[in-house]
Motif scaffolding. Sequence first.
Motif, PDB file in Angstrom:
ATOM      1  N   VAL A 141      18.275 -14.165 -22.158  1.00  0.00           N
ATOM      2  CA  VAL A 141      16.928 -14.861 -21.008  1.00  0.00           C
ATOM      3  C   VAL A 141      16.559 -13.794 -20.439  1.00  0.00           C
ATOM      4  CG1 VAL A 141      17.699 -16.809 -20.790  1.00  0.00           C
ATOM      5  CG2 VAL A 141      18.160 -15.891 -18.805  1.00  0.00           C
ATOM      6  N   PRO A 142      14.915 -13.832 -20.275  1.00  0.00           N
ATOM      7  CA  PRO A 142      14.404 -12.621 -19.530  1.00  0.00           C
ATOM      8  C   PRO A 142      14.999 -12.081 -18.283  1.00  0.00           C
ATOM      9  CG  PRO A 142      12.847 -13.946 -20.684  1.00  0.00           C
ATOM     10  CD  PRO A 142      13.975 -14.575 -20.731  1.00  0.00           C
ATOM     11  N   SER A 143      15.766 -12.891 -17.649  1.00  0.00           N
ATOM     12  CA  SER A 143      15.530 -12.914 -16.022  1.00  0.00           C
ATOM     13  C   SER A 143      16.946 -12.425 -15.473  1.00  0.00           C
ATOM     14  CB  SER A 143      15.193 -14.405 -15.069  1.00  0.00           C
ATOM     15  OG  SER A 143      16.317 -15.493 -15.986  1.00  0.00           O
ATOM     16  N   TYR A 144      17.683 -11.937 -16.899  1.00  0.00           N
ATOM     17  CA  TYR A 144      19.000 -12.183 -16.160  1.00  0.00           C
ATOM     18  C   TYR A 144      20.026 -10.839 -16.828  1.00  0.00           C
ATOM     19  CZ  TYR A 144      23.958 -12.107 -16.129  1.00  0.00           C
ATOM     20  OH  TYR A 144      25.983 -12.517 -16.062  1.00  0.00           O
ATOM     21  N   PRO A 145      20.389  -9.845 -15.917  1.00  0.00           N
ATOM     22  CA  PRO A 145      20.729 -10.449 -14.896  1.00  0.00           C
ATOM     23  C   PRO A 145      19.365  -9.609 -13.665  1.00  0.00           C
ATOM     24  CG  PRO A 145      21.704  -7.709 -15.820  1.00  0.00           C
ATOM     25  CD  PRO A 145      20.701  -8.433 -16.903  1.00  0.00           C
ATOM     26  N   ASP A 146      19.221  -9.709 -13.912  1.00  0.00           N
ATOM     27  CA  ASP A 146      17.210  -8.899 -13.518  1.00  0.00           C
ATOM     28  C   ASP A 146      15.930  -8.858 -14.723  1.00  0.00           C
ATOM     29  OD1 ASP A 146      16.755  -6.475 -14.665  1.00  0.00           O
ATOM     30  OD2 ASP A 146      17.899  -5.784 -12.603  1.00  0.00           O
ATOM     31  N   ALA A 147      15.073  -9.291 -14.043  1.00  0.00           N
ATOM     32  CA  ALA A 147      13.789  -9.644 -14.363  1.00  0.00           C
ATOM     33  C   ALA A 147      13.651  -7.653 -15.116  1.00  0.00           C
ATOM     34  CB  ALA A 147      12.294  -9.404 -13.962  1.00  0.00           C
ATOM     35  N   GLY A 148      13.924  -6.882 -15.295  1.00  0.00           N
ATOM     36  CA  GLY A 148      14.378  -5.738 -16.121  1.00  0.00           C
ATOM     37  C   GLY A 148      14.864  -5.949 -17.670  1.00  0.00           C
ATOM     38  N   ILE A 161       5.719 -13.445 -20.678  1.00  0.00           N
ATOM     39  CA  ILE A 161       4.894 -12.352 -19.690  1.00  0.00           C
ATOM     40  C   ILE A 161       4.323 -12.503 -18.530  1.00  0.00           C
ATOM     41  CG2 ILE A 161       2.498 -10.784 -19.898  1.00  0.00           C
ATOM     42  CD1 ILE A 161       3.123 -12.045 -23.246  1.00  0.00           C
ATOM     43  N   ARG A 162       3.758 -13.423 -18.247  1.00  0.00           N
ATOM     44  CA  ARG A 162       2.965 -14.390 -16.740  1.00  0.00           C
ATOM     45  C   ARG A 162       4.597 -14.164 -16.536  1.00  0.00           C
ATOM     46  NH1 ARG A 162       0.477 -18.136 -19.967  1.00  0.00           N
ATOM     47  NH2 ARG A 162       1.509 -19.646 -19.978  1.00  0.00           N
ATOM     48  N   SER A 163       5.325 -14.890 -16.301  1.00  0.00           N
ATOM     49  CA  SER A 163       7.243 -14.597 -15.710  1.00  0.00           C
ATOM     50  C   SER A 163       7.517 -13.239 -15.161  1.00  0.00           C
ATOM     51  CB  SER A 163       8.107 -15.770 -15.437  1.00  0.00           C
ATOM     52  OG  SER A 163       8.319 -15.117 -16.548  1.00  0.00           O
ATOM     53  N   LEU A 164       7.218 -12.319 -15.934  1.00  0.00           N
ATOM     54  CA  LEU A 164       7.645 -10.559 -15.659  1.00  0.00           C
ATOM     55  C   LEU A 164       6.358 -10.612 -15.009  1.00  0.00           C
ATOM     56  CD1 LEU A 164       9.886 -10.255 -19.149  1.00  0.00           C
ATOM     57  CD2 LEU A 164      10.393 -10.814 -16.997  1.00  0.00           C
ATOM     58  N   ALA A 165       5.231 -10.492 -15.256  1.00  0.00           N
ATOM     59  CA  ALA A 165       4.189  -9.884 -14.528  1.00  0.00           C
ATOM     60  C   ALA A 165       4.534 -10.547 -13.268  1.00  0.00           C
ATOM     61  CB  ALA A 165       2.846 -10.534 -14.992  1.00  0.00           C
ATOM     62  N   LYS A 166       5.047 -11.738 -12.322  1.00  0.00           N
ATOM     63  CA  LYS A 166       5.318 -11.739 -11.034  1.00  0.00           C
ATOM     64  C   LYS A 166       6.441 -11.311 -10.567  1.00  0.00           C
ATOM     65  CE  LYS A 166       4.060 -15.936  -9.989  1.00  0.00           C
ATOM     66  NZ  LYS A 166       4.427 -17.525  -9.531  1.00  0.00           N
ATOM     67  N   THR A 167       6.756 -10.815 -11.496  1.00  0.00           N
ATOM     68  CA  THR A 167       8.304  -9.236 -10.520  1.00  0.00           C
ATOM     69  C   THR A 167       7.307  -7.889 -10.459  1.00  0.00           C
ATOM     70  OG1 THR A 167       9.143  -8.692 -12.645  1.00  0.00           O
ATOM     71  CG2 THR A 167      10.044 -10.966 -11.851  1.00  0.00           C
ATOM     72  N   SER A 168       8.152  -6.916  -9.851  1.00  0.00           N
ATOM     73  CA  SER A 168       7.709  -6.395  -8.970  1.00  0.00           C
ATOM     74  C   SER A 168       8.194  -5.151 -10.276  1.00  0.00           C
ATOM     75  CB  SER A 168       9.223  -5.775  -8.027  1.00  0.00           C
ATOM     76  OG  SER A 168       9.405  -4.251  -7.963  1.00  0.00           O
ATOM     77  N   SER A 169       6.941  -4.535  -9.935  1.00  0.00           N
ATOM     78  CA  SER A 169       6.885  -3.899 -11.284  1.00  0.00           C
ATOM     79  C   SER A 169       8.325  -2.362 -11.032  1.00  0.00           C
ATOM     80  CB  SER A 169       5.499  -2.671 -10.736  1.00  0.00           C
ATOM     81  OG  SER A 169       5.667  -1.809 -10.132  1.00  0.00           O
ATOM     82  N   ASP A 170       8.676  -2.060  -9.973  1.00  0.00           N
ATOM     83  CA  ASP A 170      10.153  -1.274 -10.484  1.00  0.00           C
ATOM     84  C   ASP A 170      10.913  -1.630 -11.705  1.00  0.00           C
ATOM     85  OD1 ASP A 170       9.001  -0.197  -8.821  1.00  0.00           O
ATOM     86  OD2 ASP A 170      10.601  -1.423  -6.872  1.00  0.00           O
ATOM     87  N   PHE A 171      10.595  -3.209 -12.313  1.00  0.00           N
ATOM     88  CA  PHE A 171      11.433  -3.367 -12.990  1.00  0.00           C
ATOM     89  C   PHE A 171      11.277  -2.892 -14.630  1.00  0.00           C
ATOM     90  CE2 PHE A 171      12.550  -7.295  -9.958  1.00  0.00           C
ATOM     91  CZ  PHE A 171      14.025  -6.988 -10.362  1.00  0.00           C
ATOM     92  N   VAL A 172       9.842  -2.726 -14.886  1.00  0.00           N
ATOM     93  CA  VAL A 172       8.789  -2.063 -15.944  1.00  0.00           C
ATOM     94  C   VAL A 172       9.458  -0.509 -15.891  1.00  0.00           C
ATOM     95  CG1 VAL A 172       7.026  -2.000 -17.348  1.00  0.00           C
ATOM     96  CG2 VAL A 172       7.646  -4.223 -16.132  1.00  0.00           C
ATOM     97  N   GLU A 173       9.116   0.001 -14.266  1.00  0.00           N
ATOM     98  CA  GLU A 173       8.629   1.643 -14.231  1.00  0.00           C
ATOM     99  C   GLU A 173      10.203   2.782 -14.914  1.00  0.00           C
ATOM    100  OE1 GLU A 173       5.689   2.220 -14.694  1.00  0.00           O
ATOM    101  OE2 GLU A 173       4.599   0.302 -13.405  1.00  0.00           O
ATOM    102  N   LYS A 174      11.353   1.814 -14.670  1.00  0.00           N
ATOM    103  CA  LYS A 174      12.698   1.750 -14.576  1.00  0.00           C
ATOM    104  C   LYS A 174      12.531   2.380 -16.241  1.00  0.00           C
ATOM    105  CE  LYS A 174      16.272   0.122 -12.743  1.00  0.00           C
ATOM    106  NZ  LYS A 174      16.954  -1.515 -12.305  1.00  0.00           N
ATOM    107  N   TYR A 175      12.296   1.978 -17.185  1.00  0.00           N
ATOM    108  CA  TYR A 175      12.511   1.985 -18.457  1.00  0.00           C
ATOM    109  C   TYR A 175      11.621   2.827 -19.454  1.00  0.00           C
ATOM    110  CZ  TYR A 175      15.961  -1.354 -16.932  1.00  0.00           C
ATOM    111  OH  TYR A 175      16.559  -1.997 -16.133  1.00  0.00           O
ATOM    112  N   ASP A 176      12.345   3.665 -20.218  1.00  0.00           N
ATOM    113  CA  ASP A 176      11.400   4.305 -21.156  1.00  0.00           C
ATOM    114  C   ASP A 176      11.089   3.365 -22.241  1.00  0.00           C
ATOM    115  OD1 ASP A 176      10.188   5.986 -22.856  1.00  0.00           O
ATOM    116  OD2 ASP A 176      12.278   6.822 -23.229  1.00  0.00           O
TER     117      ASP A 176
END
Length: 635
Positions: free
Chosen positions: A319-326, A347-362
């Motif tokens: 699932v998109p949220s495990y182990p975290d939103a990244g 997309i909507r549920s992930l957009a609500k989480t911290s942008s760190d979860f996205v920025e961490k990855y290439d």
Amino acid sequence: MSNYHIKNLEEYFQVYRKSVREPANFWEEVAEEHFTWRQRWDNVVSWDFSKPEVKWFENAKLNITENCIDRFLFNDGDRTAIIWEPNDPSENAKHISYSELHKMVNKFANVLKENGIEKGDRVCIYLPMIPELAAAMLACARIGAVHSVVFAGFSSKALATRTNDADCKMMITADGSFRGNKTIDLKGIADKALEECPGVETVLVAKRIEADIEMKEGRDKWLQPLLDEASDECIPEIMDAEDPLFILYTSGSTGKPKGMLHTTAGYMVYTAYTFKNIFQYRQNDVYWCTADIGWITGHSYILYGPLANGATTVMFEGVPSYPDAGRFWEIVEKHKINQFYTAPTAIRSLAKTSSDFVEKYDLSSLKVLGTVGEPINEEAWHWYNDHIGKKRCPIVDTWWQTETGGIMISPIPFATPTKPTYATLPLPGVQPALMDENGNEIKGNQVEGRLCIKHPWPGMARSVWRNHQRYKDTYFATFENMYFTGDGALRDDTGYYRITGRVDDVIIVSGHNLGTAPIEDAINEHPAVAESAVVGFPHEVKGNALYGFVILKETGESRNKENLRKEINQQISEKVGPIAKPEKIQFVSGLPKTRSGKIMRRILRKIASKNTENLGDTSTLLNPEVVDEIIENSL
Ligand code: WT7
């Protein structure tokens, strides 16, 4: 494959116009490319929407697995067909090559045969997102059996209904499944369903969670030992173009789900053609669709479409949220995903989480992004575009349905410009029309109406399983000589389509298509309930959420309302599935009804969405006084 190399809008219109002028020639060209046909068709298409009867590639012979697997063995057997990414990121991913898939599917096909499955038999598949699921479907197709996949999130009741409706002889399930930090007792659910499915003779059980489950003597068999023993050679059954390939259930506005029947050649050609053009897949790309194979999106765009193009397709168990939103973005980086296809609700549920979860990855491998399942709102579109695509990946907002088999309206990356919230243009070969309430086609641009399709396309469902009348009534009776989609749409000044949502009693919650009737049936079965009505209302993450209005019997009125809500939710979980649980349940003394007794859902929808200023004329109601009471107590 069937790639028109459309480079700009002008070229799109050229190809499009040709496809409308000469549909048969257009589709013949598509079908002539690359596929393995055992016998060529006599006629490209024949159709009569009044019956309705549609045949594509008449008398052609083929096997879809030969097209999805064998065709690539000689040159590209070592190429990865499926990358399987497990629920737990610390477990190893699996890379299954085309030759390994070939062996696996052949073995599985032989196991099916040894267990009495023949061409035309129906096999119910109730599996989590594990490689066995893909292999099971392809094994059915290899021997001409018809698969009916039931999403592993469905309840035992829903599973039983579908198994019986399709008259399945066999069920394929697992000892359980992993979902985030939970395990699910899939076999227990299957066992409960099977109590009501006397037609199922054999149950094959895949091992996934090593749970200590009960195996019913004479009926249940562990899958793996059978696969180990089976021969890895299985000559594909030669199928007719119009032989059934699979049944997939979708909810309708009345209680019973509809078993949409898809056939072989048209579905193959259509999913292959749309996959190639819409995702602009190039050899060695890695493509990932996050859907579950239990839905049509997974059938067409995890399995058949990609494999028919010799693509590498990712299958994700978790699932998109495990182990975290990244997690999604971690997987994009890990497998260097080039095309990424997901649902607006994710997309909507992930957009609500911290942008760190996205920025961490290439995420620099990404080339094309896609969405499907429901209208995407402006905000989510921009977040996807900015944070995931970094403004360099076109977003394909793909509109289609279980019934259409494949994508119908969508941008073509780098060719037709995208426009937020618009599915944009019909693919070449697809002929939409907007209709008014009097059954006239609305021509021109900047108009709005009911979305229909005027000409058949190869991927369309051919019938509702054993209920052709329902197929006719649902899709071909509203407008003469048209396939009616159930959706409303508008066409802007450049001819771009925007889907505005359902115009019937189907509600899309988190991308899941739910009919209100089966949910109401489940509520009404509660002994304290007299009557109920379920409507949708806008929800920030889910797109729509459900609001249930419930009238209690006298016996229920004195009961604790919180407990009642819990019991009703439990009932819905069991009968329909947890996704169908309403966000809100309001107990009411009556429901607004017309004089003929029809519930005025329009009013309930307005109340649910807190939009009560303009309720329209309520004086014609049988019981106008109930409206104020409902508004006053609304949640
Ligand atoms: C309904 C079909 C197609 C696979 C997933 C859903 C809605 C689908 C879009 C989109 C706006 C969309 C429609 C359609 N829908 N894609 N891009 N924009 N709405 O399949 O469960 O058969 O549901 O989903 O309302 O009729 P399904």
